[in-house]
Design an enzyme around this catalytic site. Structure first.
Site, PDB file in Angstrom:
ATOM      1  N   SER A  16       1.028  -1.170   0.081  1.00 29.59           N
ATOM      2  CA  SER A  16       0.034  -0.084  -0.001  1.00 29.59           C
ATOM      3  C   SER A  16       0.965   1.264   0.023  1.00 29.59           C
ATOM      4  O   SER A  16       2.007   1.049   0.280  1.00 29.59           O
ATOM      5  CB  SER A  16      -0.964  -0.054   1.259  1.00 29.59           C
ATOM      6  OG  SER A  16      -0.293   0.155   2.565  1.00 29.59           O
ATOM      7  N   ILE A  18       3.219   4.380  -0.146  1.00 29.43           N
ATOM      8  CA  ILE A  18       4.572   4.549  -0.999  1.00 29.43           C
ATOM      9  C   ILE A  18       4.883   3.485  -1.422  1.00 29.43           C
ATOM     10  O   ILE A  18       5.469   3.531  -2.819  1.00 29.43           O
ATOM     11  CB  ILE A  18       5.285   5.244   0.023  1.00 29.43           C
ATOM     12  CG1 ILE A  18       5.026   6.708   0.759  1.00 29.43           C
ATOM     13  CG2 ILE A  18       6.684   5.429  -0.325  1.00 29.43           C
ATOM     14  CD1 ILE A  18       5.830   7.483   1.807  1.00 29.43           C
ATOM     15  N   SER A 141      11.429   9.340   8.149  1.00 31.71           N
ATOM     16  CA  SER A 141      10.544  10.228   8.206  1.00 31.71           C
ATOM     17  C   SER A 141      11.200  11.586   8.589  1.00 31.71           C
ATOM     18  O   SER A 141      12.382  11.729   9.251  1.00 31.71           O
ATOM     19  CB  SER A 141       9.644   9.964   9.186  1.00 31.71           C
ATOM     20  OG  SER A 141       8.885  10.972   9.542  1.00 31.71           O
ATOM     21  N   TYR A 154       7.465   6.529  17.638  1.00 32.23           N
ATOM     22  CA  TYR A 154       7.747   6.590  16.119  1.00 32.23           C
ATOM     23  C   TYR A 154       8.886   7.494  15.756  1.00 32.23           C
ATOM     24  O   TYR A 154       9.798   6.996  15.054  1.00 32.23           O
ATOM     25  CB  TYR A 154       6.272   7.169  15.325  1.00 32.23           C
ATOM     26  CG  TYR A 154       6.522   7.494  13.877  1.00 32.23           C
ATOM     27  CD1 TYR A 154       6.558   6.250  13.118  1.00 32.23           C
ATOM     28  CD2 TYR A 154       6.886   8.588  13.071  1.00 32.23           C
ATOM     29  CE1 TYR A 154       6.762   6.356  11.604  1.00 32.23           C
ATOM     30  CE2 TYR A 154       6.669   8.563  11.872  1.00 32.23           C
ATOM     31  CZ  TYR A 154       6.770   7.521  11.056  1.00 32.23           C
ATOM     32  OH  TYR A 154       6.791   7.795   9.674  1.00 32.23           O
ATOM     33  N   LYS A 158      12.533   6.175  13.978  1.00 31.25           N
ATOM     34  CA  LYS A 158      13.086   6.627  13.049  1.00 31.25           C
ATOM     35  C   LYS A 158      14.329   7.723  13.062  1.00 31.25           C
ATOM     36  O   LYS A 158      15.058   7.351  12.187  1.00 31.25           O
ATOM     37  CB  LYS A 158      11.999   7.793  12.299  1.00 31.25           C
ATOM     38  CG  LYS A 158      10.653   6.903  11.949  1.00 31.25           C
ATOM     39  CD  LYS A 158      10.579   5.950  10.799  1.00 31.25           C
ATOM     40  CE  LYS A 158       9.614   5.353  10.020  1.00 31.25           C
ATOM     41  NZ  LYS A 158       9.809   4.614   8.921  1.00 31.25           N
TER      42      LYS A 158
HETATM   43  N1  LIG Z   1       2.697   8.631   4.745  1.00 34.85           N
HETATM   44  C1  LIG Z   1       3.450   9.542   5.417  1.00 34.85           C
HETATM   45  O1  LIG Z   1       2.939  10.669   5.370  1.00 34.85           O
HETATM   46  C2  LIG Z   1       4.891   8.989   5.654  1.00 34.85           C
HETATM   47  C3  LIG Z   1       5.469  10.207   6.210  1.00 34.85           C
HETATM   48  C4  LIG Z   1       6.932   9.950   6.745  1.00 34.85           C
HETATM   49  C5  LIG Z   1       7.393   8.424   6.784  1.00 34.85           C
HETATM   50  N2  LIG Z   1       6.568   7.606   5.942  1.00 34.85           N
HETATM   51  C6  LIG Z   1       7.028   6.259   6.166  1.00 34.85           C
HETATM   52  O2  LIG Z   1       6.762   5.643   5.017  1.00 34.85           O
HETATM   53  C7  LIG Z   1       6.830   4.256   4.757  1.00 34.85           C
HETATM   54  C8  LIG Z   1       5.647   3.660   4.064  1.00 34.85           C
HETATM   55  O3  LIG Z   1       4.305   4.044   4.711  1.00 34.85           O
HETATM   56  P1  LIG Z   1       3.023   4.691   3.945  1.00 34.85           P
HETATM   57  O4  LIG Z   1       2.869   5.953   4.313  1.00 34.85           O
HETATM   58  O5  LIG Z   1       3.050   4.007   2.758  1.00 34.85           O
HETATM   59  O6  LIG Z   1       2.115   3.639   4.747  1.00 34.85           O
HETATM   60  P2  LIG Z   1       1.195   2.241   4.650  1.00 34.85           P
HETATM   61  O7  LIG Z   1       0.093   2.508   3.464  1.00 34.85           O
HETATM   62  O8  LIG Z   1       0.569   2.079   5.866  1.00 34.85           O
HETATM   63  O9  LIG Z   1       2.033   1.238   4.232  1.00 34.85           O
HETATM   64  C9  LIG Z   1       2.842   0.634   5.377  1.00 34.85           C
HETATM   65  C10 LIG Z   1       3.552  -0.522   4.731  1.00 34.85           C
HETATM   66  O10 LIG Z   1       4.124  -1.330   5.607  1.00 34.85           O
HETATM   67  C11 LIG Z   1       3.877  -2.751   5.718  1.00 34.85           C
HETATM   68  N3  LIG Z   1       4.156  -3.278   7.126  1.00 34.85           N
HETATM   69  C12 LIG Z   1       3.898  -2.677   8.335  1.00 34.85           C
HETATM   70  N4  LIG Z   1       4.133  -3.641   9.067  1.00 34.85           N
HETATM   71  C13 LIG Z   1       4.747  -4.821   8.490  1.00 34.85           C
HETATM   72  C14 LIG Z   1       5.628  -5.654   9.151  1.00 34.85           C
HETATM   73  N5  LIG Z   1       5.432  -6.151  10.293  1.00 34.85           N
HETATM   74  N6  LIG Z   1       6.299  -6.435   8.116  1.00 34.85           N
HETATM   75  C15 LIG Z   1       6.080  -6.426   6.910  1.00 34.85           C
HETATM   76  N7  LIG Z   1       5.412  -5.360   6.084  1.00 34.85           N
HETATM   77  C16 LIG Z   1       4.808  -4.416   7.299  1.00 34.85           C
HETATM   78  C17 LIG Z   1       2.518  -2.776   5.308  1.00 34.85           C
HETATM   79  O11 LIG Z   1       1.889  -3.747   4.604  1.00 34.85           O
HETATM   80  P3  LIG Z   1       1.332  -5.034   5.268  1.00 34.85           P
HETATM   81  O12 LIG Z   1       0.139  -4.509   6.426  1.00 34.85           O
HETATM   82  O13 LIG Z   1       0.803  -5.808   4.217  1.00 34.85           O
HETATM   83  O14 LIG Z   1       2.224  -6.035   6.242  1.00 34.85           O
HETATM   84  C18 LIG Z   1       2.349  -1.578   4.398  1.00 34.85           C
HETATM   85  O15 LIG Z   1       2.701  -1.945   3.107  1.00 34.85           O
HETATM   86  C19 LIG Z   1       6.845   3.900   6.378  1.00 34.85           C
HETATM   87  O16 LIG Z   1       8.271   3.723   6.882  1.00 34.85           O
HETATM   88  C20 LIG Z   1       6.210   5.044   7.315  1.00 34.85           C
HETATM   89  O17 LIG Z   1       6.735   5.409   8.209  1.00 34.85           O
HETATM   90  C21 LIG Z   1       5.336   8.033   5.581  1.00 34.85           C
END
Ligand SMILES: NC(=O)c1ccc[n+]([C@@H]2O[C@H](COP(=O)([O-])OP(=O)(O)OC[C@H]3O[C@@H](n4cnc5c(N)ncnc54)[C@H](OP(=O)(O)O)[C@@H]3O)[C@@H](O)[C@H]2O)c1
Length: 265
Positions: A16, A18, A141, A154, A158
Site C-alpha cells: 500500500s 508509498i 521520516s 515513532y 525513525k
Molecule cells: N505517509 C506519510 O506521510 C509518511 C511520512 C513519513 C514517513 N513515512 C514512512 O513511509 C513508509 C511507508 O508508509 P506509508 O505511508 O506508505 O503507509 P502504509 O500505506 O500504511 O504502508 C505501510 C506498509 O508497511 C507494511 N508493513 C507494516 N508492518 C509490517 C511488517 N511487520 N512486516 C512487513 N511489512 C509491514 C504494510 O503492509 P502489510 O500491512 O501488508 O504488512 C504496508 O505495505 C513507512 O516507513 C512510514 O513510516 C510515511
C-alpha cells in the site's frame, strides 16, 4: 547518476501507500521487482496492477520475524537472479501521548520500524559485500530528524534508522555499497489510519495533514530520482521540511512552532 532502469529492486511495505506507488513507477522503468509485506492478497493486487506483471515477484514476509530474514534474502535473490537495490519502506506510525502509551506500543514501533529493517539489512549485507555493490534506500521520516507530540515512539524508531544507516554507509563505502535515507513529510497514504494509539490498537481514521500531503505518485517519482542520484539523505514534503533547518539553527523556535501547530489540531 546510476539509472534504475532494468535493475532488480526489492521493496518492503509494497502492499500500500508509498511502497505500492514505487512499485508502479519502477515497473514502468523496466525494473524487476520483488514485493514484500505481510498481506499476500494485497501484494498480488499490486503485482496485477503493474504494467508488466511478469517482471514482478511476490515475497510475503513479516519484518518482525527477524530470524527468517536470511531465508527471505535467498528467495529474493533466486526470484530474478540478483538484487541491486533494497528499499526498506515497511513501517507503522503512532498517535498517542507518552503518558497514555503502553510500553508494548514502544516495543512494537521499534520492532517493526527499526529492528525489522536492521534484520533484513543485515541479512542481505553479506551478498552486497560479496558482489561489491548494492544500494539500501531506507524510508525514514522528518520525524527521524525532529520531534512532534503524539509520535514519541515513532520518532525514536525513525531517529534510530538515521544512526544505523549513517554508520553502514561509512563502514561499507569500501565495498561500494550505497545508502540513501529518504525522509518524507506528509504523504497521502493510510499511515495515520494504521497508526497505533496508546493501547496498541489502530487509530482507524485519517489525518488532514496526510490528506493534504504529497501524492504517492509525486513522492515516488522524487524518491526514485534521489536513489538514482545516489543522494545520502533527502527530505520530501511541503513546508514541514522547514523543521529540519529550524531544528539545526533555531531549536527553541522549532519547539514553539511545533507546539503551536499541535495545539491547533
Ligand atoms: N505517509 C506519510 O506521510 C509518511 C511520512 C513519513 C514517513 N513515512 C514512512 O513511509 C513508509 C511507508 O508508509 P506509508 O505511508 O506508505 O503507509 P502504509 O500505506 O500504511 O504502508 C505501510 C506498509 O508497511 C507494511 N508493513 C507494516 N508492518 C509490517 C511488517 N511487520 N512486516 C512487513 N511489512 C509491514 C504494510 O503492509 P502489510 O500491512 O501488508 O504488512 C504496508 O505495505 C513507512 O516507513 C512510514 O513510516 C510515511
Amino acid at each position: 547518476m546510476a539509472s534504475l532502469n532494468n535493475k532488480t529492486v526489492w521493496i518492503t511495505g509494497a502492499s500500500s501507500g508509498i511502497g505500492e506507488a514505487l512499485s508502479y513507477e519502477l515497473n514502468k522503468k523496466g525494473c524487476k521487482l520483488i514485493l514484500s509485506s505481510r498481506t499476500t492478497k494485497a501484494l498480488e493486487k499490486v503485482k496485477n496492477n503493474c504494467e508488466r506483471p511478469s517482471n514482478v515477484s511476490i515475497l510475503p514476509l513479516d519484518i518482525t520475524e527477524y530470524y527468517e530474514m536470511p531465508a527471505k534474502v535467498k528467495k529474493a535473490i533466486t526470484a530474478f537472479g540478483s538484487v541491486d537495490v533494497l528499499i526498506n519502506n515497511a513501517g507503522i506510525s503512532q498517535r498517542s501521548f507518552i503518558v497514555d502509551t503502553d510500553f508494548e506500543v514502544y516495543k512494537q514501533l521499534v520492532d517493526i520500524n527499526y529492528l525489522g529493517t536492521v534484520a533484513l539489512t543485515k541479512a542481505i549485507l553479506p551478498y552486497f559485500i560479496e558482489r561489491q555493490k548494492g544500494h539500501f534506500a531506507t524510508v525514514t521520516s522528518l520525524m527521524g530528524k525532529f520531534g512532534s507530540p503524539v509520535r514519541s515512539g515513532y520518532c525514536g524508531s525513525k531517529h534510530a534508522l538515521h544512526g544505523f544507516f549513517d554508520v553502514l554507509r561509512m563502514e561499507h563505502e569500501k565495498d561500494h555499497i550505497l545508502v540513501t535515507l529518504v525522509a518524507p513529510g506528509f504523504v497521502q497514504t493510510n499511515i495515520a489510519k494504521n497508526a497505533l494509539v496508546g493501547d496498541g490498537s489502530a487509530r482507524g481514521h485519517e489525518d488532514t495533514d496526510n490528506a493534504n500531503g504529497l501524492t504517492t505518485v509525486d513522492f515516488s517519482k522524487k524518491m526514485i530520482k534521489a536513489i538514482e542520484k545516489e543522494k545520502y539523505e533527502v527530505y520530501m514534503g511541503g513546508k514541514e521540511i522547514l523543521g529540519i533547518y529550524l531544528k539545526r539553527f533555531f531549536p527553541k523556535l522549532l519547539h514553539k512552532v511545533v507546539l503551536q501547530n499541535a495545539a491547533k489540531k
